[in-house]
Scaffold this motif. Sequence first.
Motif, PDB file in Angstrom:
ATOM      1  N   ILE A   1      -9.166  -9.492  -2.724  1.00 39.20           N
ATOM      2  CA  ILE A   1     -10.273  -9.074  -3.577  1.00 39.20           C
ATOM      3  C   ILE A   1     -10.503  -7.457  -3.475  1.00 39.20           C
ATOM      4  O   ILE A   1     -10.748  -6.916  -4.504  1.00 39.20           O
ATOM      5  CB  ILE A   1     -11.365  -9.743  -3.278  1.00 39.20           C
ATOM      6  CG1 ILE A   1     -11.339 -11.206  -3.815  1.00 39.20           C
ATOM      7  CG2 ILE A   1     -12.632  -9.196  -4.111  1.00 39.20           C
ATOM      8  CD1 ILE A   1     -12.276 -12.196  -3.502  1.00 39.20           C
ATOM      9  N   ILE A   2     -10.523  -7.013  -2.311  1.00 38.98           N
ATOM     10  CA  ILE A   2     -10.764  -5.307  -2.158  1.00 38.98           C
ATOM     11  C   ILE A   2      -9.562  -4.782  -2.776  1.00 38.98           C
ATOM     12  O   ILE A   2      -9.726  -3.782  -3.486  1.00 38.98           O
ATOM     13  CB  ILE A   2     -10.831  -4.985  -0.815  1.00 38.98           C
ATOM     14  CG1 ILE A   2     -12.276  -5.710  -0.075  1.00 38.98           C
ATOM     15  CG2 ILE A   2     -10.794  -3.612  -0.426  1.00 38.98           C
ATOM     16  CD1 ILE A   2     -12.456  -5.629   1.409  1.00 38.98           C
ATOM     17  N   GLU A   3      -8.174  -5.060  -2.670  1.00 35.27           N
ATOM     18  CA  GLU A   3      -7.322  -4.648  -3.154  1.00 35.27           C
ATOM     19  C   GLU A   3      -7.281  -4.738  -4.741  1.00 35.27           C
ATOM     20  O   GLU A   3      -6.502  -3.915  -5.392  1.00 35.27           O
ATOM     21  CB  GLU A   3      -5.996  -5.158  -2.526  1.00 35.27           C
ATOM     22  CG  GLU A   3      -5.596  -4.816  -1.075  1.00 35.27           C
ATOM     23  CD  GLU A   3      -4.535  -5.454  -0.494  1.00 35.27           C
ATOM     24  OE1 GLU A   3      -4.126  -6.214  -1.266  1.00 35.27           O
ATOM     25  OE2 GLU A   3      -4.191  -5.369   0.788  1.00 35.27           O
ATOM     26  N   HIS A   4      -7.833  -5.763  -5.293  1.00 36.14           N
ATOM     27  CA  HIS A   4      -7.825  -6.006  -6.780  1.00 36.14           C
ATOM     28  C   HIS A   4      -9.096  -5.928  -7.235  1.00 36.14           C
ATOM     29  O   HIS A   4      -9.601  -6.680  -7.914  1.00 36.14           O
ATOM     30  CB  HIS A   4      -6.981  -7.435  -6.950  1.00 36.14           C
ATOM     31  CG  HIS A   4      -5.534  -7.608  -6.423  1.00 36.14           C
ATOM     32  ND1 HIS A   4      -5.329  -7.858  -5.008  1.00 36.14           N
ATOM     33  CD2 HIS A   4      -4.506  -7.276  -7.146  1.00 36.14           C
ATOM     34  CE1 HIS A   4      -4.197  -7.930  -5.098  1.00 36.14           C
ATOM     35  NE2 HIS A   4      -3.369  -7.517  -6.219  1.00 36.14           N
TER      36      HIS A   4
ATOM     37  N   ASP B   1     -10.658  -4.000  -8.991  1.00 34.99           N
ATOM     38  CA  ASP B   1     -10.929  -3.666 -10.776  1.00 34.99           C
ATOM     39  C   ASP B   1     -10.629  -4.916 -11.364  1.00 34.99           C
ATOM     40  O   ASP B   1     -10.736  -4.904 -12.457  1.00 34.99           O
ATOM     41  CB  ASP B   1      -9.917  -2.585 -11.032  1.00 34.99           C
ATOM     42  CG  ASP B   1      -8.641  -2.481 -10.595  1.00 34.99           C
ATOM     43  OD1 ASP B   1      -8.102  -3.644  -9.800  1.00 34.99           O
ATOM     44  OD2 ASP B   1      -7.826  -1.971 -11.097  1.00 34.99           O
ATOM     45  N   MET B   2      -9.875  -6.010 -10.815  1.00 34.48           N
ATOM     46  CA  MET B   2      -9.422  -7.202 -11.568  1.00 34.48           C
ATOM     47  C   MET B   2     -10.375  -8.374 -11.051  1.00 34.48           C
ATOM     48  O   MET B   2      -9.818  -9.542 -11.276  1.00 34.48           O
ATOM     49  CB  MET B   2      -8.132  -7.431 -11.461  1.00 34.48           C
ATOM     50  CG  MET B   2      -7.125  -6.279 -11.717  1.00 34.48           C
ATOM     51  SD  MET B   2      -5.388  -6.249 -11.157  1.00 34.48           S
ATOM     52  CE  MET B   2      -5.052  -8.206 -11.794  1.00 34.48           C
ATOM     53  N   ILE B   3     -11.466  -8.239 -10.492  1.00 34.58           N
ATOM     54  CA  ILE B   3     -12.227  -9.100  -9.720  1.00 34.58           C
ATOM     55  C   ILE B   3     -12.596 -10.428 -11.086  1.00 34.58           C
ATOM     56  O   ILE B   3     -12.593 -11.567 -10.565  1.00 34.58           O
ATOM     57  CB  ILE B   3     -13.649  -8.799  -9.301  1.00 34.58           C
ATOM     58  CG1 ILE B   3     -14.213  -9.720  -8.270  1.00 34.58           C
ATOM     59  CG2 ILE B   3     -14.605  -8.245 -10.223  1.00 34.58           C
ATOM     60  CD1 ILE B   3     -15.059  -9.329  -7.264  1.00 34.58           C
ATOM     61  N   ASP B   4     -12.803 -10.102 -12.082  1.00 33.80           N
ATOM     62  CA  ASP B   4     -13.386 -11.108 -13.100  1.00 33.80           C
ATOM     63  C   ASP B   4     -11.999 -11.927 -13.440  1.00 33.80           C
ATOM     64  O   ASP B   4     -12.288 -13.115 -14.034  1.00 33.80           O
ATOM     65  CB  ASP B   4     -13.733 -10.299 -14.388  1.00 33.80           C
ATOM     66  CG  ASP B   4     -14.925  -9.792 -14.092  1.00 33.80           C
ATOM     67  OD1 ASP B   4     -15.737 -10.208 -13.616  1.00 33.80           O
ATOM     68  OD2 ASP B   4     -15.093  -8.594 -15.024  1.00 33.80           O
ATOM     69  N   SER B   5     -10.794 -11.798 -13.204  1.00 32.37           N
ATOM     70  CA  SER B   5      -9.665 -12.535 -13.502  1.00 32.37           C
ATOM     71  C   SER B   5      -9.103 -13.404 -12.367  1.00 32.37           C
ATOM     72  O   SER B   5      -8.402 -14.081 -12.445  1.00 32.37           O
ATOM     73  CB  SER B   5      -8.404 -11.568 -14.024  1.00 32.37           C
ATOM     74  OG  SER B   5      -8.045 -10.558 -13.060  1.00 32.37           O
ATOM     75  N   ILE B   6      -9.733 -13.053 -11.134  1.00 40.20           N
ATOM     76  CA  ILE B   6      -9.284 -13.998  -9.666  1.00 40.20           C
ATOM     77  C   ILE B   6      -9.751 -15.165  -9.800  1.00 40.20           C
ATOM     78  O   ILE B   6     -10.750 -15.456 -10.486  1.00 40.20           O
ATOM     79  CB  ILE B   6      -9.827 -12.981  -8.772  1.00 40.20           C
ATOM     80  CG1 ILE B   6      -9.380 -11.744  -8.326  1.00 40.20           C
ATOM     81  CG2 ILE B   6      -9.558 -13.823  -7.349  1.00 40.20           C
ATOM     82  CD1 ILE B   6      -9.764 -10.816  -7.089  1.00 40.20           C
ATOM     83  N   ASP B   7      -8.984 -16.029  -9.281  1.00 34.92           N
ATOM     84  CA  ASP B   7      -9.325 -17.559  -9.323  1.00 34.92           C
ATOM     85  C   ASP B   7     -10.578 -17.877  -8.899  1.00 34.92           C
ATOM     86  O   ASP B   7     -11.358 -17.348  -7.903  1.00 34.92           O
ATOM     87  CB  ASP B   7      -8.227 -18.257  -8.222  1.00 34.92           C
ATOM     88  CG  ASP B   7      -8.612 -19.631  -8.201  1.00 34.92           C
ATOM     89  OD1 ASP B   7      -8.229 -20.407  -9.114  1.00 34.92           O
ATOM     90  OD2 ASP B   7      -9.068 -20.126  -7.222  1.00 34.92           O
TER      91      ASP B   7
ATOM     92  N   GLU C   1     -20.002 -11.237 -10.102  1.00 39.12           N
ATOM     93  CA  GLU C   1     -20.925 -10.269 -10.447  1.00 39.12           C
ATOM     94  C   GLU C   1     -21.657  -9.649  -8.833  1.00 39.12           C
ATOM     95  O   GLU C   1     -22.032  -8.718  -8.604  1.00 39.12           O
ATOM     96  CB  GLU C   1     -21.930 -10.325 -11.380  1.00 39.12           C
ATOM     97  CG  GLU C   1     -21.459 -10.382 -12.809  1.00 39.12           C
ATOM     98  CD  GLU C   1     -20.822  -8.768 -13.283  1.00 39.12           C
ATOM     99  OE1 GLU C   1     -21.329  -7.898 -12.706  1.00 39.12           O
ATOM    100  OE2 GLU C   1     -19.950  -8.742 -13.715  1.00 39.12           O
ATOM    101  N   MET C   2     -22.080 -10.879  -8.153  1.00 41.34           N
ATOM    102  CA  MET C   2     -22.554 -10.880  -6.937  1.00 41.34           C
ATOM    103  C   MET C   2     -21.967 -10.125  -6.001  1.00 41.34           C
ATOM    104  O   MET C   2     -22.295  -9.169  -5.331  1.00 41.34           O
ATOM    105  CB  MET C   2     -22.960 -12.166  -6.541  1.00 41.34           C
ATOM    106  CG  MET C   2     -23.890 -12.139  -5.207  1.00 41.34           C
ATOM    107  SD  MET C   2     -24.483 -13.616  -4.854  1.00 41.34           S
ATOM    108  CE  MET C   2     -25.153 -12.984  -3.169  1.00 41.34           C
ATOM    109  N   LEU C   3     -20.507 -10.521  -6.105  1.00 45.78           N
ATOM    110  CA  LEU C   3     -19.583  -9.591  -5.018  1.00 45.78           C
ATOM    111  C   LEU C   3     -19.657  -8.260  -5.349  1.00 45.78           C
ATOM    112  O   LEU C   3     -19.323  -7.360  -4.500  1.00 45.78           O
ATOM    113  CB  LEU C   3     -18.347 -10.446  -5.196  1.00 45.78           C
ATOM    114  CG  LEU C   3     -18.017 -11.953  -4.347  1.00 45.78           C
ATOM    115  CD1 LEU C   3     -16.990 -12.487  -4.600  1.00 45.78           C
ATOM    116  CD2 LEU C   3     -18.542 -11.641  -2.718  1.00 45.78           C
TER     117      LEU C   3
END
Length: 429
Positions: free
Chosen positions: A88-91, A93-99, A194-196
């Motif tokens: 998640i840290i590496e991605h 900017d794409m956190i909203d699309s993560i499973d 959003e919390m993360l």
Amino acid sequence: MIVKFRMPKLRLTFIKSSMLRELLMTFIATTLSIVLTFGTAHFIDEKNKKALGRQTAMMVIHDMDNTIELLKALAKEEELANEMARYIIEHYDMIDSIDEDTIWTLSDYLTDDSNEDRFYKFDESTEKVFLSSQESWKNIDNAVFIDAVQDFYTERHEYFDVINKSPYWRKPISSEIYYQYLMEHSDQRYNAPEMLKQYMENKEVMYYLDNASFRQSSFSNIAESLQHYSDLCKFTIGITDEELEEYVKNCERKGRNIKDNELIGKWVSWNTESRYNSYEFFEDHTYKETFINHFSYPLYIGRMDIISTSCGTWQLEGDSLCMSLEPNHSYKIDHSHIKAKPGKEKEVEDYIKEIEEMCKQKEEEKNKKKDITESYGATINPTGNKIEFVMVELDESGKKQTQTVYFSRANENHNHNDNENQNENQKGN
């Protein structure tokens, strides 16, 4: 001169001799009877004590192994959660699309949802029973075993005390922080991404993630250290892994095998304000499962129901229930019982669309799968009105996870509630 001979009293002598012999035989018989009675009783008593001691020993060893398995599971959890966090840290900017499951798992991993001082706990019931019973020690009568068990319990407390007090194990998002976040966003649905985003780069979170490998190795090392006591106890008493496995199986078995005619009918596991779950088994060896989630939410008044149904075939094999699930899943939504709060109409409408889309995707995903056959341990209680399903699943590490669910035979009240739900759903649709 007439000589008179005195005849010997043979009869009297014989009688006296017979009486003495009878008395002697009676004494010997009585003595042997007493010896045999008390000797046999002592033998049986010693045998029972030995058996009880062995049962107690296996109970304690099983408790040890449970603690060791818990520590291994915690080590694996650290490894998997750390991998998720790094991804998640590496991605970022794409956190909203993560499973979504990944987001929720990481959120739970970082959040302390307990107000108690001890976050990591273990079951102390066996320890208390063993240490408080001098009779258990006498039955085992093995000083090496007793010392090993006492050392194990002492070290277990020391390790978990350190874990629960150490800053390395302190969750970065406390229950109070989590509560404040919910209060600040009470007008919105809880949004884990959003919390993360808000807390992911906090120094507390980064510190916790940086020490994940330390926690993982610590859990593994503690498990390895405690394993020594389990191995020592098994060796000292002479208990094999197969014997222990049989003991555990017998302890977990609470009912008897189910017969076909006993299973036929409707069985309910949950029938509450939040959910309903039932299985209906038919004579032609088909079944139907109904699962209803009753959703309440701050945006509206009332509840919204998501009704999931699936069908398949069943077969009893000994103490196992084999169920073949067919690809005919159905998801329906009933939102006829909810009313949007003033000013929240648009949000409720969007929420319903989101849930409908989610259900549609779930239905498509499940119906793409081929027939799935699963086997459950299934037993019935003496009354014939409750059954137990034991489900064994493999986690990501390949370790078996056991879940037990109890079903009650549907009575008139259960049937009434089920029919009421179905009627209301038909009206809503």
